[in-house]
Scaffold this motif. Structure first.
Motif, PDB file in Angstrom:
ATOM      1  N   GLU A 141       0.566  16.464  14.724  1.00  0.00           N
ATOM      2  CA  GLU A 141       0.948  16.504  13.320  1.00  0.00           C
ATOM      3  C   GLU A 141       2.450  16.731  13.142  1.00  0.00           C
ATOM      4  O   GLU A 141       3.024  16.334  12.125  1.00  0.00           O
ATOM      5  N   GLN A 142       3.092  17.343  14.123  1.00  0.00           N
ATOM      6  CA  GLN A 142       4.530  17.565  14.047  1.00  0.00           C
ATOM      7  C   GLN A 142       5.317  16.257  14.105  1.00  0.00           C
ATOM      8  O   GLN A 142       6.459  16.190  13.674  1.00  0.00           O
ATOM      9  N   HIS A 143       4.695  15.213  14.661  1.00  0.00           N
ATOM     10  CA  HIS A 143       5.403  13.946  14.872  1.00  0.00           C
ATOM     11  C   HIS A 143       4.858  12.801  14.028  1.00  0.00           C
ATOM     12  O   HIS A 143       5.383  11.693  14.103  1.00  0.00           O
ATOM     13  N   CYS A 144       3.815  13.053  13.248  1.00  0.00           N
ATOM     14  CA  CYS A 144       3.189  11.959  12.492  1.00  0.00           C
ATOM     15  C   CYS A 144       4.054  11.552  11.306  1.00  0.00           C
ATOM     16  O   CYS A 144       4.268  12.355  10.384  1.00  0.00           O
ATOM     17  N   PRO A 145       4.571  10.312  11.278  1.00  0.00           N
ATOM     18  CA  PRO A 145       5.417   9.878  10.165  1.00  0.00           C
ATOM     19  C   PRO A 145       4.661   9.814   8.837  1.00  0.00           C
ATOM     20  O   PRO A 145       5.265   9.873   7.779  1.00  0.00           O
ATOM     21  N   GLN A 146       3.316   9.661   8.910  1.00  0.00           N
ATOM     22  CA  GLN A 146       2.533   9.500   7.698  1.00  0.00           C
ATOM     23  C   GLN A 146       2.091  10.828   7.095  1.00  0.00           C
ATOM     24  O   GLN A 146       1.490  10.847   6.018  1.00  0.00           O
ATOM     25  N   MET A 184       0.820  -1.212   0.000  1.00  0.00           N
ATOM     26  CA  MET A 184       0.000   0.000   0.000  1.00  0.00           C
ATOM     27  C   MET A 184       0.856   1.265   0.000  1.00  0.00           C
ATOM     28  O   MET A 184       0.345   2.363  -0.213  1.00  0.00           O
ATOM     29  N   ASP A 185       2.149   1.152   0.265  1.00  0.00           N
ATOM     30  CA  ASP A 185       3.051   2.306   0.291  1.00  0.00           C
ATOM     31  C   ASP A 185       4.066   2.266  -0.847  1.00  0.00           C
ATOM     32  O   ASP A 185       5.109   2.902  -0.779  1.00  0.00           O
ATOM     33  N   GLU A 186       3.759   1.529  -1.888  1.00  0.00           N
ATOM     34  CA  GLU A 186       4.709   1.407  -2.991  1.00  0.00           C
ATOM     35  C   GLU A 186       4.994   2.756  -3.641  1.00  0.00           C
ATOM     36  O   GLU A 186       6.120   3.020  -4.081  1.00  0.00           O
ATOM     37  N   LEU A 241       3.076  -4.867   7.291  1.00  0.00           N
ATOM     38  CA  LEU A 241       1.627  -5.111   7.319  1.00  0.00           C
ATOM     39  C   LEU A 241       0.853  -3.838   7.646  1.00  0.00           C
ATOM     40  O   LEU A 241      -0.316  -3.883   7.983  1.00  0.00           O
ATOM     41  N   ARG A 242       1.556  -2.705   7.573  1.00  0.00           N
ATOM     42  CA  ARG A 242       0.969  -1.384   7.860  1.00  0.00           C
ATOM     43  C   ARG A 242       0.291  -1.371   9.228  1.00  0.00           C
ATOM     44  O   ARG A 242      -0.874  -1.014   9.392  1.00  0.00           O
ATOM     45  N   THR A 289     -12.009   1.660   0.379  1.00  0.00           N
ATOM     46  CA  THR A 289     -12.624   1.836   1.691  1.00  0.00           C
ATOM     47  C   THR A 289     -11.808   2.647   2.692  1.00  0.00           C
ATOM     48  O   THR A 289     -12.366   3.174   3.650  1.00  0.00           O
ATOM     49  N   LEU A 290     -10.495   2.756   2.489  1.00  0.00           N
ATOM     50  CA  LEU A 290      -9.636   3.363   3.501  1.00  0.00           C
ATOM     51  C   LEU A 290      -9.918   4.857   3.635  1.00  0.00           C
ATOM     52  O   LEU A 290      -9.985   5.588   2.650  1.00  0.00           O
ATOM     53  N   LYS A 291     -10.074   5.313   4.863  1.00  0.00           N
ATOM     54  CA  LYS A 291     -10.335   6.727   5.134  1.00  0.00           C
ATOM     55  C   LYS A 291      -9.087   7.459   5.605  1.00  0.00           C
ATOM     56  O   LYS A 291      -8.818   8.575   5.184  1.00  0.00           O
ATOM     57  N   VAL A 292      -8.318   6.862   6.529  1.00  0.00           N
ATOM     58  CA  VAL A 292      -7.124   7.509   7.083  1.00  0.00           C
ATOM     59  C   VAL A 292      -5.976   6.496   7.075  1.00  0.00           C
ATOM     60  O   VAL A 292      -6.133   5.376   7.554  1.00  0.00           O
ATOM     61  N   GLY A 293      -4.831   6.925   6.562  1.00  0.00           N
ATOM     62  CA  GLY A 293      -3.692   6.010   6.435  1.00  0.00           C
ATOM     63  C   GLY A 293      -2.850   5.902   7.695  1.00  0.00           C
ATOM     64  O   GLY A 293      -1.621   5.995   7.632  1.00  0.00           O
ATOM     65  N   CYS A 294      -3.481   5.698   8.834  1.00  0.00           N
ATOM     66  CA  CYS A 294      -2.768   5.599  10.121  1.00  0.00           C
ATOM     67  C   CYS A 294      -2.263   4.181  10.332  1.00  0.00           C
ATOM     68  O   CYS A 294      -3.016   3.217  10.152  1.00  0.00           O
TER      69      CYS A 294
END
Length: 391
Positions: free
Chosen positions: A353-358, A176-178, A203-204, A288-293
């Motif tokens: 948000e300052q620390h979110c890797p995504q 999913m992160d290709e 496996l995200r 279907t995915l809403k947020v890529g957390c």
């Protein structure tokens, strides 16, 4: 177990043990359980262990397991420096010595700059003398190799590769992160420079197993891969640029299954049919995915007590599973806590948000989640819990 070479020609196991998600009993890692799992992996050929300073209790647990079993010299031990917490070279030395004490060792095989973001950040660290400190430790044998872990886009990653004489790098990468994060372009760029590439989040955060939409679940079992986890690992093992894939294994059964798949992990192991299956699964997820957390937890703790990863898990479950399932889970996870952990408690400070890797727009997504999860029935139940003291 299959092995692939690092920069020095050393064999690294294709399957690595990620030590972030050891099982906890209360606030403590269940070291006995973790020991059974780690030693099963080592007996099966795993030789790469990955931990970090900020993984609560992980370094100490790893150190104790290796001491008890007298196997420190049998593993490639990697830990990480939270460079964002240090202000001087003296601070780095203090933190590093603490890590050695926790790990009960006199050296680490790889020392990674944890979540290094860009060249400017690295240059700032060099001005503090970190590059000289690393060279001294490398010369003294206390650090055998230096690298960095990375969350971010392809361009900055490729520029970071040229910023110093690195020995290894670690990226988030899965089917999913290709085309996001460092992505396949970053993977190939690192490989072209002779750097071993260690993969995290294969496996995200478990999403490619436990949170698949119903349409994707119906594609399994398939001749190309019996389980969703096997498909995700084989997709990675199929690529010769991948050196080692970390898995946060927390059961002996999971270890044994991952060992089985890794034994067959050679380039070409996925095949044409497997690649087609990946594409079908990917299309179902993207619908279907809403947020890529990935539930990595770097956004936490929230000063208002908002359970950000938990909220996004429930929000995604509304679409990957059912609205009822997501809302039911959200009610359990937020409304019945003494301190309300719901999305509507967000005040928009932006620290997360300052620390979110995504790179997720967390504040906006929390508003979206609150709108769909905190329905009238939810608010009624939450009020009743508060009035009646039912926590």
């Amino acid at each position: 177990m299959q092995y692939r070479k690092d920069k020095q020609g050393r064999d690294l196991s294709l399957l690595g043990y990620g030590c972030l998600r050891f099982t906890r009993s209360g606030n403590q890692i269940d070291t006995g359980k973790a020991e059974r799992e780690v030693m099963t992996a080592l007996r099966g050929g795993v030789n790469y262990l990955d931990t970090a300073y900020i993984y609560p209790g992980s370094e100490a647990a790893v150190g104790e397991i290796l001491r008890r079993n007298g196997c420190r010299d049998q593993v490639v031990l990697t830990t990480k420096l939270p460079h964002y917490l240090i202000k001087s070279a003296a601070g780095v030395e203090k933190m590093f010595q603490e890590e050695l004490r926790r790990l009960q060792t006199d050296h680490v095989d790889y020392y990674l700059m944890h979540m290094l973001t860009d060249v400017a950040t690295w240059e700032k660290l060099c001005r503090l003398g970190l590059d000289r400190w690393l060279e001294e430790k490398r010369a003294a044998g206390q650090i055998r190799g230096v690298g960095f872990s990375y969350h971010g886009s392809t361009g900055p990653f490729c520029r970071l590769l040229d910023a110093w004489d690195w020995d290894i790098c670690q990226i988030q990468y899965n089917y999913m992160d290709e085309r996001s994060q460092a992505g396949v372009e970053g993977l190939r760029c690192a490989h072209a420079k002779g750097l071993p590439v260690v993969i995290m989040e294969p496996l995200r955060g478990g999403k490619l197993v436990h949170a698949l939409p119903e349409g994707a679940k119906k594609l399994f079992p398939a001749p190309e891969a019996a389980t969703p986890a096997e498909l995700a690992f084989r997709w990675l093992y199929d690529q010769p640029e991948v050196t080692c894939v970390l898995s946060g294994m927390n059961s002996v059964e999971m270890v044994e299954e991952n060992l089985r798949v890794a034994d067959q992990g050679v380039p070409g192991c996925l095949g044409k049919e497997g690649r087609e299956l990946v594409e079908r699964v990917r299309r179902e997820i993207e619908r279907t995915l809403k947020v890529g957390c990935t539930a990595c937890g770097y956004c936490m703790p929230c000063p208002r007590g908002v359970d950000i990863p938990g909220i996004f898990r429930c929000y995604n479950a509304m679409y990957a599973e059912s609205r009822q399932a997501g809302r039911r889970d959200y009610l359990r996870c937020t409304a019945f806590r003494r301190e309300n952990a719901g999305a509507s408690r967000c005040v928009g400070c932006g620290r997360c948000e300052q620390h979110c890797p995504q790179g997720i727009a967390i504040r906006q997504e929390l508003k979206n989640a609150a709108r769909e999860l905190e329905t009238l029935p939810y608010r009624v139940v939450r009020t009743a819990v508060e009035v009646l003291g039912l926590w």
